[in-house]
Design a protein around this motif. Structure first.
Motif, PDB file in Angstrom:
ATOM      1  N   VAL A 212       0.845  -1.195   0.000  1.00 10.74           N
ATOM      2  CA  VAL A 212       0.000   0.000   0.000  1.00 10.74           C
ATOM      3  C   VAL A 212       0.884   1.250   0.000  1.00 10.74           C
ATOM      4  N   SER A 213       1.942   1.213   0.796  1.00 10.85           N
ATOM      5  CA  SER A 213       2.873   2.343   0.862  1.00 10.85           C
ATOM      6  C   SER A 213       3.539   2.586  -0.494  1.00 10.85           C
ATOM      7  N   ALA A 214       3.974   1.495  -1.142  1.00 10.86           N
ATOM      8  CA  ALA A 214       4.617   1.611  -2.459  1.00 10.86           C
ATOM      9  C   ALA A 214       3.639   2.176  -3.490  1.00 10.86           C
ATOM     10  N   LEU A 215       2.393   1.674  -3.478  1.00 15.55           N
ATOM     11  CA  LEU A 215       1.404   2.146  -4.447  1.00 15.55           C
ATOM     12  C   LEU A 215       1.014   3.599  -4.192  1.00 15.55           C
ATOM     13  N   TYR A 216       0.910   3.969  -2.923  1.00 15.67           N
ATOM     14  CA  TYR A 216       0.596   5.369  -2.602  1.00 15.67           C
ATOM     15  C   TYR A 216       1.674   6.288  -3.177  1.00 15.67           C
ATOM     16  N   TYR A 217       2.931   5.872  -3.014  1.00 16.01           N
ATOM     17  CA  TYR A 217       4.051   6.653  -3.545  1.00 16.01           C
ATOM     18  C   TYR A 217       3.992   6.732  -5.074  1.00 16.01           C
ATOM     19  N   LEU A 218       3.790   5.575  -5.726  1.00 14.91           N
ATOM     20  CA  LEU A 218       3.719   5.551  -7.199  1.00 14.91           C
ATOM     21  C   LEU A 218       2.593   6.440  -7.708  1.00 14.91           C
ATOM     22  N   HIS A 219       1.406   6.246  -7.132  1.00 14.95           N
ATOM     23  CA  HIS A 219       0.243   6.981  -7.627  1.00 14.95           C
ATOM     24  C   HIS A 219       0.352   8.475  -7.328  1.00 14.95           C
ATOM     25  N   SER A 220       0.973   8.829  -6.202  1.00 15.54           N
ATOM     26  CA  SER A 220       1.210  10.249  -5.886  1.00 15.54           C
ATOM     27  C   SER A 220       2.143  10.883  -6.910  1.00 15.54           C
ATOM     28  N   ASN A 221       3.011  10.045  -7.498  1.00 14.35           N
ATOM     29  CA  ASN A 221       3.926  10.526  -8.535  1.00 14.35           C
ATOM     30  C   ASN A 221       3.399  10.242  -9.943  1.00 14.35           C
ATOM     31  N   ARG A 222       2.102   9.944 -10.017  1.00 22.92           N
ATOM     32  CA  ARG A 222       1.385   9.737 -11.279  1.00 22.92           C
ATOM     33  C   ARG A 222       1.970   8.598 -12.109  1.00 22.92           C
ATOM     34  N   VAL A 223       2.364   7.539 -11.417  1.00 22.71           N
ATOM     35  CA  VAL A 223       2.861   6.330 -12.094  1.00 22.71           C
ATOM     36  C   VAL A 223       1.922   5.170 -11.778  1.00 22.71           C
ATOM     37  N   LEU A 224       1.474   4.473 -12.816  1.00 14.25           N
ATOM     38  CA  LEU A 224       0.714   3.228 -12.655  1.00 14.25           C
ATOM     39  C   LEU A 224       1.659   2.064 -12.887  1.00 14.25           C
ATOM     40  N   HIS A 225       1.588   1.038 -12.029  1.00 15.17           N
ATOM     41  CA  HIS A 225       2.455  -0.131 -12.230  1.00 15.17           C
ATOM     42  C   HIS A 225       1.902  -1.012 -13.355  1.00 15.17           C
ATOM     43  N   ARG A 226       0.640  -1.350 -13.293  1.00  9.38           N
ATOM     44  CA  ARG A 226      -0.109  -2.073 -14.336  1.00  9.38           C
ATOM     45  C   ARG A 226       0.235  -3.559 -14.477  1.00  9.38           C
ATOM     46  N   ASP A 227       1.110  -4.087 -13.636  1.00 11.57           N
ATOM     47  CA  ASP A 227       1.378  -5.529 -13.717  1.00 11.57           C
ATOM     48  C   ASP A 227       1.692  -6.086 -12.333  1.00 11.57           C
ATOM     49  N   LEU A 228       0.849  -5.719 -11.364  1.00  5.77           N
ATOM     50  CA  LEU A 228       1.038  -6.222 -10.000  1.00  5.77           C
ATOM     51  C   LEU A 228       0.684  -7.701  -9.949  1.00  5.77           C
ATOM     52  N   LYS A 229       1.612  -8.517  -9.453  1.00  6.00           N
ATOM     53  CA  LYS A 229       1.395  -9.953  -9.276  1.00  6.00           C
ATOM     54  C   LYS A 229       2.486 -10.453  -8.329  1.00  6.00           C
ATOM     55  N   PRO A 230       2.296 -11.626  -7.704  1.00  7.41           N
ATOM     56  CA  PRO A 230       3.287 -12.102  -6.730  1.00  7.41           C
ATOM     57  C   PRO A 230       4.702 -12.222  -7.312  1.00  7.41           C
ATOM     58  N   GLN A 231       4.823 -12.519  -8.623  1.00  7.60           N
ATOM     59  CA  GLN A 231       6.151 -12.649  -9.244  1.00  7.60           C
ATOM     60  C   GLN A 231       6.903 -11.318  -9.265  1.00  7.60           C
ATOM     61  N   ASN A 232       6.174 -10.200  -9.136  1.00 13.74           N
ATOM     62  CA  ASN A 232       6.801  -8.874  -9.175  1.00 13.74           C
ATOM     63  C   ASN A 232       6.935  -8.250  -7.789  1.00 13.74           C
ATOM     64  N   ILE A 233       6.843  -9.110  -6.758  1.00 12.50           N
ATOM     65  CA  ILE A 233       7.024  -8.649  -5.377  1.00 12.50           C
ATOM     66  C   ILE A 233       8.165  -9.442  -4.765  1.00 12.50           C
ATOM     67  N   LEU A 234       9.195  -8.732  -4.331  1.00 15.91           N
ATOM     68  CA  LEU A 234      10.376  -9.355  -3.735  1.00 15.91           C
ATOM     69  C   LEU A 234      10.399  -9.073  -2.239  1.00 15.91           C
ATOM     70  N   LEU A 235      11.123  -9.919  -1.496  1.00 16.00           N
ATOM     71  CA  LEU A 235      11.294  -9.724  -0.055  1.00 16.00           C
ATOM     72  C   LEU A 235      12.783  -9.633   0.248  1.00 16.00           C
ATOM     73  N   ASP A 236      13.180  -8.635   1.050  1.00 14.55           N
ATOM     74  CA  ASP A 236      14.590  -8.521   1.417  1.00 14.55           C
ATOM     75  C   ASP A 236      14.873  -9.314   2.689  1.00 14.55           C
ATOM     76  N   LEU A 237      16.080  -9.181   3.217  1.00 12.82           N
ATOM     77  CA  LEU A 237      16.472  -9.968   4.400  1.00 12.82           C
ATOM     78  C   LEU A 237      15.646  -9.626   5.637  1.00 12.82           C
ATOM     79  N   LYS A 238      15.067  -8.414   5.668  1.00  9.22           N
ATOM     80  CA  LYS A 238      14.211  -8.007   6.790  1.00  9.22           C
ATOM     81  C   LYS A 238      12.742  -8.323   6.499  1.00  9.22           C
ATOM     82  N   ASN A 239      12.492  -9.093   5.425  1.00 11.35           N
ATOM     83  CA  ASN A 239      11.143  -9.460   4.985  1.00 11.35           C
ATOM     84  C   ASN A 239      10.300  -8.255   4.587  1.00 11.35           C
ATOM     85  N   ARG A 240      10.954  -7.170   4.188  1.00 10.64           N
ATOM     86  CA  ARG A 240      10.224  -6.031   3.617  1.00 10.64           C
ATOM     87  C   ARG A 240       9.851  -6.355   2.183  1.00 10.64           C
TER      88      ARG A 240
END
Length: 230
Positions: free
Chosen positions: A110-138
């Motif tokens: 939600v935080s990432a999308l709020y940032y994108l949309h506030s900057n007038r960017v649509l991702h348009r291909d949200l899916k689990p394959q396009n979501i990564l997790l770092d060592l802190k599980n972010r």
């Protein structure tokens, strides 16, 4: 390329390959996306360069940071920060996740999308394959190949992009769409995280389209009231 030591292949797609590499100067791990120019149309290459331009300007803790890009005679190379896991791998191993593990992932998205949309960017291909997790599980959004800038004064887009399982009804019907199409995809991902399968799931594309257009989503009773309300 002499700045990096390639360690192994992370993935391969129609666009090219992604490698895990180490930055020689400080030992930091990075991801190298190598796109072959051979057999590409001018339009495709323009799209890859636009992806670089969009991602270069994005700076958010829940979006994979682009570090550098360059071109050789035969390739476009994009260097990004490295994240250790793909959400699909986690789902593949565990099937589904309990609410308390889904919640922080959703906050991040939600935080990432709020940032994108506030900057007038649509991702348009949200899916689990396009979501990564770092060592802190972010959770971190990646792959901006279908992303699109909406200029001021533009309220809707009409070209179809994305993955059908996570596609909003207005895209299916080739109607104008806006930021809500990303939110629909996020809802599908949340459902899959909690139940282990996307809300509309069938091998037939025509049946899938019918389900997305007409079927109401059924939330199971074992989920908390807060969760289904959200």
């Amino acid at each position: 390329m002499e700045k990096y030591e390639v360690i192994g292949t992370l993935g391969e797609g129609s666009f090219g390959r992604v490698y895990k590499a180490k930055q020689i100067s400080d030992g930091t791990f990075v991801a190298l996306k190598v796109i072959s120019k051979r057999g590409r149309s001018a339009k495709e290459l323009k799209g890859f360069r636009r992806e670089c331009e969009i991602q270069r300007d994005l700076h958010h803790p829940n979006i994979i940071q682009m570090l550098d890009s360059f071109e050789t005679e035969n390739e476009i190379v994009v260097i990004t920060e490295f994240a250790h896991k793909v959400l699909t791998t986690v789902l593949g191993k565990e099937g589904y996740l309990p609410e308390e593990r889904v919640q922080p992932i959703v906050w991040d998205l939600v935080s990432a999308l709020y940032y994108l949309h506030s900057n007038r960017v649509l991702h348009r291909d949200l899916k689990p394959q396009n979501i990564l997790l770092d060592l802190k599980n972010r959770a971190k959004l990646c792959d901006f190949g279908f992303a699109r800038n909406m200029s001021t004064g533009t309220h809707v887009l009409t070209s179809i992009k994305g993955t059908p399982l996570y596609m909003a009804p207005e895209l299916i019907d080739e109607q104008p769409y806006d930021y809500n199409a990303d939110l629909w995809s996020l809802g599908c991902i949340i459902y899959e995280l909690l139940l282990g399968t996307p809300p509309f799931c069938t091998a037939s594309i025509l049946h899938l389209i019918r389900l997305i257009r007409h079927e109401q989503i059924q939330w199971p009773t074992f989920l908390s009231e807060n969760c289904t309300s959200f």
